[in-house]
Design a protein around this motif. Sequence first.
Motif, PDB file in Angstrom:
ATOM      1  N   GLN A 161       0.899  -1.118  -0.128  1.00 38.32           N
ATOM      2  CA  GLN A 161      -0.115   0.121   0.202  1.00 38.32           C
ATOM      3  C   GLN A 161       0.967   1.272  -0.043  1.00 38.32           C
ATOM      4  N   LEU A 162       0.056   2.336  -0.469  1.00 36.04           N
ATOM      5  CA  LEU A 162       0.996   3.617  -0.370  1.00 36.04           C
ATOM      6  C   LEU A 162       0.003   4.533   0.171  1.00 36.04           C
ATOM      7  N   GLY A 163       0.596   5.233   1.352  1.00 34.21           N
ATOM      8  CA  GLY A 163      -0.200   6.081   2.087  1.00 34.21           C
ATOM      9  C   GLY A 163       0.199   7.626   2.015  1.00 34.21           C
ATOM     10  N   LEU A 164      -0.818   8.309   2.374  1.00 38.09           N
ATOM     11  CA  LEU A 164      -0.271   9.800   2.577  1.00 38.09           C
ATOM     12  C   LEU A 164      -1.485  10.494   3.505  1.00 38.09           C
ATOM     13  N   GLN A 165      -1.112  11.654   3.632  1.00 41.35           N
ATOM     14  CA  GLN A 165      -1.802  12.483   4.666  1.00 41.35           C
ATOM     15  C   GLN A 165      -2.341  13.963   4.016  1.00 41.35           C
ATOM     16  N   VAL A 166      -3.473  14.408   4.013  1.00 42.28           N
ATOM     17  CA  VAL A 166      -3.791  15.455   3.174  1.00 42.28           C
ATOM     18  C   VAL A 166      -4.970  16.350   4.125  1.00 42.28           C
ATOM     19  N   PHE A 167      -4.629  17.500   4.080  1.00 45.39           N
ATOM     20  CA  PHE A 167      -5.457  18.385   4.861  1.00 45.39           C
ATOM     21  C   PHE A 167      -6.874  18.210   4.212  1.00 45.39           C
ATOM     22  N   GLN A 168      -7.966  18.210   5.036  1.00 50.64           N
ATOM     23  CA  GLN A 168      -9.319  18.577   4.966  1.00 50.64           C
ATOM     24  C   GLN A 168      -9.593  19.746   4.096  1.00 50.64           C
ATOM     25  N   ALA A 169      -9.110  20.604   4.330  1.00 48.71           N
ATOM     26  CA  ALA A 169      -9.354  21.895   3.670  1.00 48.71           C
ATOM     27  C   ALA A 169      -8.578  21.931   2.200  1.00 48.71           C
ATOM     28  N   ASN A 170      -7.794  21.018   1.838  1.00 46.87           N
ATOM     29  CA  ASN A 170      -7.029  20.888   0.536  1.00 46.87           C
ATOM     30  C   ASN A 170      -8.103  20.358  -0.373  1.00 46.87           C
ATOM     31  N   GLN A 171      -9.247  20.550  -1.002  1.00 44.92           N
ATOM     32  CA  GLN A 171     -10.105  19.926  -1.640  1.00 44.92           C
ATOM     33  C   GLN A 171      -9.629  19.556  -3.190  1.00 44.92           C
ATOM     34  N   PRO A 172      -9.003  20.431  -3.790  1.00 47.00           N
ATOM     35  CA  PRO A 172      -8.326  19.799  -5.071  1.00 47.00           C
ATOM     36  C   PRO A 172      -7.429  18.616  -4.821  1.00 47.00           C
ATOM     37  N   ALA A 173      -6.694  18.288  -3.680  1.00 46.59           N
ATOM     38  CA  ALA A 173      -5.717  17.139  -3.514  1.00 46.59           C
ATOM     39  C   ALA A 173      -6.647  16.316  -3.095  1.00 46.59           C
ATOM     40  N   LEU A 174      -7.689  16.454  -2.320  1.00 45.26           N
ATOM     41  CA  LEU A 174      -8.599  15.500  -1.944  1.00 45.26           C
ATOM     42  C   LEU A 174      -9.311  14.590  -3.164  1.00 45.26           C
ATOM     43  N   ASN A 175      -9.915  15.339  -4.144  1.00 44.30           N
ATOM     44  CA  ASN A 175     -10.467  15.009  -5.299  1.00 44.30           C
ATOM     45  C   ASN A 175      -9.545  14.282  -6.180  1.00 44.30           C
ATOM     46  N   LEU A 176      -8.245  14.760  -6.395  1.00 42.45           N
ATOM     47  CA  LEU A 176      -7.163  14.178  -7.063  1.00 42.45           C
ATOM     48  C   LEU A 176      -6.871  12.722  -6.329  1.00 42.45           C
ATOM     49  N   TYR A 177      -6.752  12.734  -5.197  1.00 46.52           N
ATOM     50  CA  TYR A 177      -6.304  11.194  -4.536  1.00 46.52           C
ATOM     51  C   TYR A 177      -7.644  10.151  -4.616  1.00 46.52           C
ATOM     52  N   GLN A 178      -8.657  10.704  -4.432  1.00 50.14           N
ATOM     53  CA  GLN A 178      -9.877   9.972  -4.631  1.00 50.14           C
ATOM     54  C   GLN A 178     -10.201   9.412  -6.021  1.00 50.14           C
ATOM     55  N   LYS A 179      -9.814  10.338  -7.112  1.00 47.76           N
ATOM     56  CA  LYS A 179      -9.917   9.974  -8.331  1.00 47.76           C
ATOM     57  C   LYS A 179      -8.839   8.939  -8.593  1.00 47.76           C
ATOM     58  N   LEU A 180      -7.716   8.978  -8.085  1.00 42.14           N
ATOM     59  CA  LEU A 180      -6.722   7.864  -8.181  1.00 42.14           C
ATOM     60  C   LEU A 180      -6.612   6.651  -7.558  1.00 42.14           C
ATOM     61  N   GLY A 181      -8.008   6.509  -6.674  1.00 39.69           N
ATOM     62  CA  GLY A 181      -8.235   5.312  -5.906  1.00 39.69           C
ATOM     63  C   GLY A 181      -7.795   5.295  -4.527  1.00 39.69           C
ATOM     64  N   PHE A 182      -7.441   6.407  -3.935  1.00 41.29           N
ATOM     65  CA  PHE A 182      -7.032   6.216  -2.585  1.00 41.29           C
ATOM     66  C   PHE A 182      -8.346   6.377  -1.810  1.00 41.29           C
ATOM     67  N   GLN A 183      -8.249   5.846  -0.601  1.00 40.23           N
ATOM     68  CA  GLN A 183      -9.453   5.684   0.179  1.00 40.23           C
ATOM     69  C   GLN A 183      -9.162   6.247   1.747  1.00 40.23           C
TER      70      GLN A 183
END
Length: 175
Positions: free
Chosen positions: A136-158
């Motif tokens: 697995q590959l993990g990361l931490q993203v700020f809840q306020a960083n919506q563009p990053a959240l959208n990208l990570y979800q689009k790429l299959g991160f959960q």
Amino acid sequence: MSSPKLLLPGYWLRSGSGLERALLVKFMQRTYQELYPDQDFSHLAQTVERYLTHDSPVWWVELEEPSPATSTTLLSRAALSPVACLWLGNSVDQVTGDRHACIFLLYVLPEHRRRGIAAALIQHAIAWSQARGDRQLGLQVFQANQPALNLYQKLGFQTQALWMVKPLESPSTEG
């Protein structure tokens, strides 16, 4: 140091070096300052000093391919002005105890965003992680960083866990 490779048309990916600590700190500061412009991030130099090792590689994205003659000196590499950065490291899954890869930093300068650089860097991180045998590959993203959240979800991160914080008042100095 490995040879630069084409990441996307017009963008080259090259391995970083432990000698580029100041540049890594600068990219980390830019990342955090976008979300928290009034904070002091001078402590990030300590983070880089502690965690940048040969087991936690950095890659830089540059606009032009460095020539073999110029890619050998730190000064000439810095002159190429990277437009993006990927820093990977290790983490431990607290459920299974397995070591896995973790994205410490992924940052693309604002004027180079929405061109596929971050997605290409994620694909590079996935390939690096798989080559090491990580599951697995993990990361931490700020809840306020919506563009990053959208990208990570689009790429299959959960979302696996939520990191929650509670601000605490300073202890009183009553005597």
